[in-house]
Design a protein around this motif. Structure first.
Motif, PDB file in Angstrom:
ATOM      1  N   PHE A   1       0.847  -1.187   0.000  1.00  0.00           N
ATOM      2  CA  PHE A   1       0.000   0.000   0.000  1.00  0.00           C
ATOM      3  C   PHE A   1       0.884   1.239   0.000  1.00  0.00           C
ATOM      4  CE2 PHE A   1      -2.939  -3.041   1.821  1.00  0.00           C
ATOM      5  CZ  PHE A   1      -4.153  -2.676   1.264  1.00  0.00           C
ATOM      6  N   SER A   2       0.458   2.244  -0.738  1.00  0.00           N
ATOM      7  CA  SER A   2       1.110   3.532  -0.522  1.00  0.00           C
ATOM      8  C   SER A   2       0.512   4.111   0.753  1.00  0.00           C
ATOM      9  CB  SER A   2       0.898   4.469  -1.715  1.00  0.00           C
ATOM     10  OG  SER A   2      -0.464   4.596  -2.026  1.00  0.00           O
ATOM     11  N   VAL A   3       1.360   4.729   1.560  1.00  0.00           N
ATOM     12  CA  VAL A   3       0.905   5.293   2.832  1.00  0.00           C
ATOM     13  C   VAL A   3       1.546   6.668   3.008  1.00  0.00           C
ATOM     14  CG1 VAL A   3       0.589   3.085   3.999  1.00  0.00           C
ATOM     15  CG2 VAL A   3       2.805   4.223   4.127  1.00  0.00           C
ATOM     16  N   LEU A   4       0.938   7.462   3.858  1.00  0.00           N
ATOM     17  CA  LEU A   4       1.571   8.704   4.290  1.00  0.00           C
ATOM     18  C   LEU A   4       2.043   8.450   5.711  1.00  0.00           C
ATOM     19  CD1 LEU A   4      -0.993  11.211   2.798  1.00  0.00           C
ATOM     20  CD2 LEU A   4       1.307  10.729   1.976  1.00  0.00           C
ATOM     21  N   ARG A   5       3.346   8.491   5.912  1.00  0.00           N
ATOM     22  CA  ARG A   5       3.929   8.022   7.167  1.00  0.00           C
ATOM     23  C   ARG A   5       3.381   8.697   8.420  1.00  0.00           C
ATOM     24  NH1 ARG A   5       8.704   5.067   6.936  1.00  0.00           N
ATOM     25  NH2 ARG A   5       8.582   5.134   9.184  1.00  0.00           N
ATOM     26  N   PRO A   6       3.204  10.023   8.432  1.00  0.00           N
ATOM     27  CA  PRO A   6       2.695  10.607   9.679  1.00  0.00           C
ATOM     28  C   PRO A   6       1.379   9.965  10.131  1.00  0.00           C
ATOM     29  CG  PRO A   6       3.474  12.323   8.232  1.00  0.00           C
ATOM     30  CD  PRO A   6       3.519  11.055   7.447  1.00  0.00           C
ATOM     31  N   LYS A   7       0.498   9.649   9.174  1.00  0.00           N
ATOM     32  CA  LYS A   7      -0.779   9.033   9.543  1.00  0.00           C
ATOM     33  C   LYS A   7      -0.598   7.555   9.886  1.00  0.00           C
ATOM     34  CE  LYS A   7      -3.629  11.801   6.469  1.00  0.00           C
ATOM     35  NZ  LYS A   7      -4.451  11.716   5.269  1.00  0.00           N
ATOM     36  N   PHE A   8       0.168   6.853   9.029  1.00  0.00           N
ATOM     37  CA  PHE A   8       0.301   5.411   9.190  1.00  0.00           C
ATOM     38  C   PHE A   8       1.028   5.079  10.493  1.00  0.00           C
ATOM     39  CE2 PHE A   8       2.733   1.486   8.565  1.00  0.00           C
ATOM     40  CZ  PHE A   8       1.700   0.611   8.301  1.00  0.00           C
TER      41      PHE A   8
END
Lengths: 295, 442
Positions: free
Chosen positions: B110-117
């Motif tokens: 999955f592509s993720v946005l690190r601050p959220k993930f």
């Protein structure tokens, strides 16, 4: 001596980002923090607290604000109270102060209430004054310094320094119980020690709803002022200089290139009544775009 | 008020709430251990940067079934492109899979946005019972009688004691160095990644990248994109944004006096990339170091009372075809947790007892993967494979497709001329061919 400090939970201005696609503030990227003026207020309260005194912190805000109250406890506050209810729809100063006043009463009225003078988000600066109105107490705003000698503690008086315009200061005295609205950036809040920070992590914060405060949703109904719209400032349209269309093309080009200088040959108004002369001047200014044309 | 004793003793102290740390804390907390998870940022993920595609959905699925339903994921990656570039040309290898495991549960990545993930993953650890403390910078490890017994946080009375410390504090691991497990790095072992997140309407992303629904694509670029700096570039699709960036070896950035953001601007202006990012609005900009040397820069992984996992242990596989870090971070975090759990059960926290970490890493295929690809990084990240050959492929295709009245050349003479024009000696070419084969084939 019992001191109460009102703390506001505000978005960190450094995290406010406007989503380029929607043009709205990206709410999911906001981080919240303790309002800086309230931070000063808390630190000054902790420094003022006499050995038998207590510092209680109050907040009107959603459950996320518990973190902030826990941090205040870690820094040394003795107790914390959060006020919230599902019936609370807005945190306008008017409503916040009704709730704060009720909460202060419910928790037994203190001797001194410290507030930050302005919040970084709304910044109306009205909370100390409105709170004083609800409690019927004296209020001093724009406070830069205050002190209390032990003998003053007995007599219930306090010396306060206020900020006036152009750097002037006013020294005054106030009788307790009173409310002080503090300036921003007077002092920094002390850093909590690791053990106290860990201790407060799961400390439950007492929550006061409307019922506990003896209020009904009707008490919060204040339609006095309603915000309809926020608009960006729009500059007034300016009339551009246009050359006289009766002249020949080379003359018009010369007029444009002269940037208005050529047209300043001028006209001397030496006849007519002063009213006529004034009208002629106004007409001239309108024609050249310095005044708005009458609708 | 629940008061804890002054000298609080934890079973496990995990430093760093990234994927490795949160996974370690989650598993240890589930085993009933008393876990402290320390994070220097205001919240977990506040300081974390990566591409970011998280491959290894299946690994997390074992830990948290159907995790993608609750986690803040962007798009599942079912298309991958590897493009070889010259300054004007791109030749791409396009992979698309609608089959099981890629486009269906448990998905591949999955592509993720690190601050959220990262925030979400740390919250899972917290829910499992770990004690998360943010804004806690760890300054030092505490020693007693030659073994690590805790850490010092930068606060008043900041000493915290624990039976095992798991260092997941990222690429430039302060703890591993303090504990004497890691040497100073050489500039050629590290790469600098600079990245932008560019906002784009989801409908435009779907049209532009030929995606339906929540499908996503991962592009990797090799060749002339970074000029003479050894490195590559990437572009991933998120739900309503693109993550793209350039990776350059630190030593060659310094040598060639290139600024990373210049390379990023060049990359975005490349004719194969510009139409993909057209009309996008810049949302964020970030940069991070990547431990690209894998096996060669791995520290000693454990000492008395201390384990090292994630980027701190160099578990980032950057070997051309693969560009993976978060999956190994989670795997190594889990392996460290398993080691800590076993050590707590035995009540023995000596290096000898923690040595089973190696076995757990092998079982989770971390050390085996890094061993298998140990030859790859040193030359994959070298100039010829990352820059020269991809560019030659792109130029050759340019020649092959060109119709200009000149006689058509067959591929072999064309390739011969290409090699002659470049300054590669045939011997070198053979050696490289052998190395590629050794790295990837057997």
């Amino acid at each position: 001596m019992r001191i109460a400090v009102c703390l506001k939970y505000v978005p960190d201005p450094g995290t406010i980002e406007v989503d380029p696609l929607t043009g709205l503030i990206a709410a999911d990227r906001l981080l919240y923090m303790l309002n800086p003026a309230d931070e000063s207020a808390l630190e000054l309260a902790l420094r003022l607290r006499p050995p038998q005194g207590t510092v209680t912190v109050f907040n009107v805000g959603p459950v996320e604000a518990d973190r902030l109250l826990q941090e205040a406890l870690a820094a040394g506050a003795d107790a914390a109270v959060r006020v919230w209810d599902s019936a609370i729809s807005s945190t306008k100063p008017m409503i916040t102060t009704i709730l704060l006043a009720a909460a202060l009463r419910a928790a037994e009225l203190p001797d001194l209430v410290l507030c930050g003078g302005h919040s970084v988000d709304r910044g109306s600066g009205t909370v100390p004054a409105l709170l004083a109105e609800h409690l019927g107490w004296p209020v001093v705003t724009e406070v830069t310094q205050f002190e209390m000698q032990p003998d003053e503690l007995q007599s219930g008086r306090m010396r306060v320094q206020r900020r006036l315009a152009r750097g002037a200061r006013a020294e005054s005295e106030v009788t307790l119980p009173a409310i002080l609205g503090l300036e921003t950036g007077l002092v920094h809040l002390r850093q909590a020690s690791l053990p106290s920070l860990m201790r407060v992590k799961h400390t439950p914060i007492p929550l006061y709803g409307l019922e506990e405060l003896g209020l009904s949703p009707q008490d919060l109904h204040f339609p006095a002022m309603t915000l309809h719209e926020v608009m960006p400032p729009r500059p007034r349209a300016r009339v551009m200089f246009t050359p006289d269309c009766h002249r020949s093309a080379p003359e018009r080009v010369a007029q444009i290139l002269s940037a208005g200088v050529a047209g300043k040959a001028g006209q001397i108004l030496d006849s007519g009544t002063p009213e006529q002369q004034a009208d002629a001047i106004i007409d001239f200014l309108r024609q050249h775009g310095f005044l708005e044309k009458s609708p | 008020m629940t008061a804890l004793p002054a000298k609080e003793q934890f079973d496990v102290i995990v430093v760093g709430a990234g994927p490795a740390g949160s996974a370690a804390a989650l598993l240890s907390a589930r085993a009933g251990l008393k876990v402290l998870l320390l994070e220097r940022g205001e919240y977990p993920g506040a300081k974390n940067v990566s591409g970011a595609v998280f491959y290894g959905s299946a690994i997390l699925n074992q830990l948290i079934p159907n995790w993608w339903e609750q986690a803040p994921v962007e798009r599942y990656i079912c298309r991958r492109d590897i493009a070889f570039m010259s300054p004007t040309t791109a030749v791409a290898l396009d992979f698309r899979c609608a089959g099981s495991g890629y486009a269906t549960a448990p998905y591949n990545g999955f592509s993720v946005l690190r601050p959220k993930f990262d925030r979400w993953l740390a919250a899972q650890a917290e829910a499992a019972g770990a004690f998360l403390l943010t804004s806690a910078v760890v300054d030092d490890v505490l020693w007693d009688d030659g073994r690590v017994v805790g850490v010092r946080v930068r606060r008043e009375q900041g000493e915290i004691y624990g039976k095992v410390v798991i260092a997941c504090d990222g690429v430039n691991s302060f703890l591993a160095k303090k504990a004497g497990l890691q040497r100073e790095f050489h500039a050629h072992e590290l790469s600098l990644g600079v990245k932008e997140v560019i906002g784009l309407d989801p409908a435009i992303i779907q049209d532009r990248f030929h995606l339906t629904g929540n499908e996503g694509i991962a592009f990797e670029y090799l060749g002339a994109i970074t000029e003479d700096v050894h490195g590559g570039a990437f572009l991933y699709t998120n739900r309503d944004s693109l993550s793209l960036g350039v990776i350059g070896q630190v030593s060659s950035l310094v040598e060639r006096r290139k600024r990373p953001y210049e390379l990023l601007e060049r990359f975005k202006a490349h004719p194969a990339v510009a139409p993909l990012v057209r009309g996008g609005k810049l949302r964020e900009y970030s940069a991070h170091l990547i431990p690209e040397s894998g096996w060669a820069m791995q520290p000693k992984l454990y000492t008395d009372g201390l384990l090292v996992a994630g980027d701190a242990a160099g578990f980032c596989l950057a070997a051309g075809l693969y560009l993976e870090g978060m999956n190994y971070a989670i795997q190594s975090g889990l392996a460290a947790a398993e080691t800590a759990i076993a050590a707590c059960r035995r009540g023995n926290f000596s290096a000898r007892s923690l040595a089973v970490y190696r076995k757990h890493l092998k079982q989770r295929h971390v050390s085996t993967d890094f061993r298998a690809y140990r030859h790859a990084p040193s030359f994959v990240n070298g100039p010829r494979l990352q820059n020269l050959y991809p560019e030659m492929i792109a130029r050759s295709m340019e020649q092959i497709f060109r119709v200009d009245g000149a006689p058509k050349r067959k591929i072999l003479p064309l390739a011969y001329r290409m090699v002659r024009q470049s300054e590669i000696r045939p011997g070198q070419l053979l050696r490289d061919a052998y190395q590629v084969a050794r790295a990837y084939l057997w």
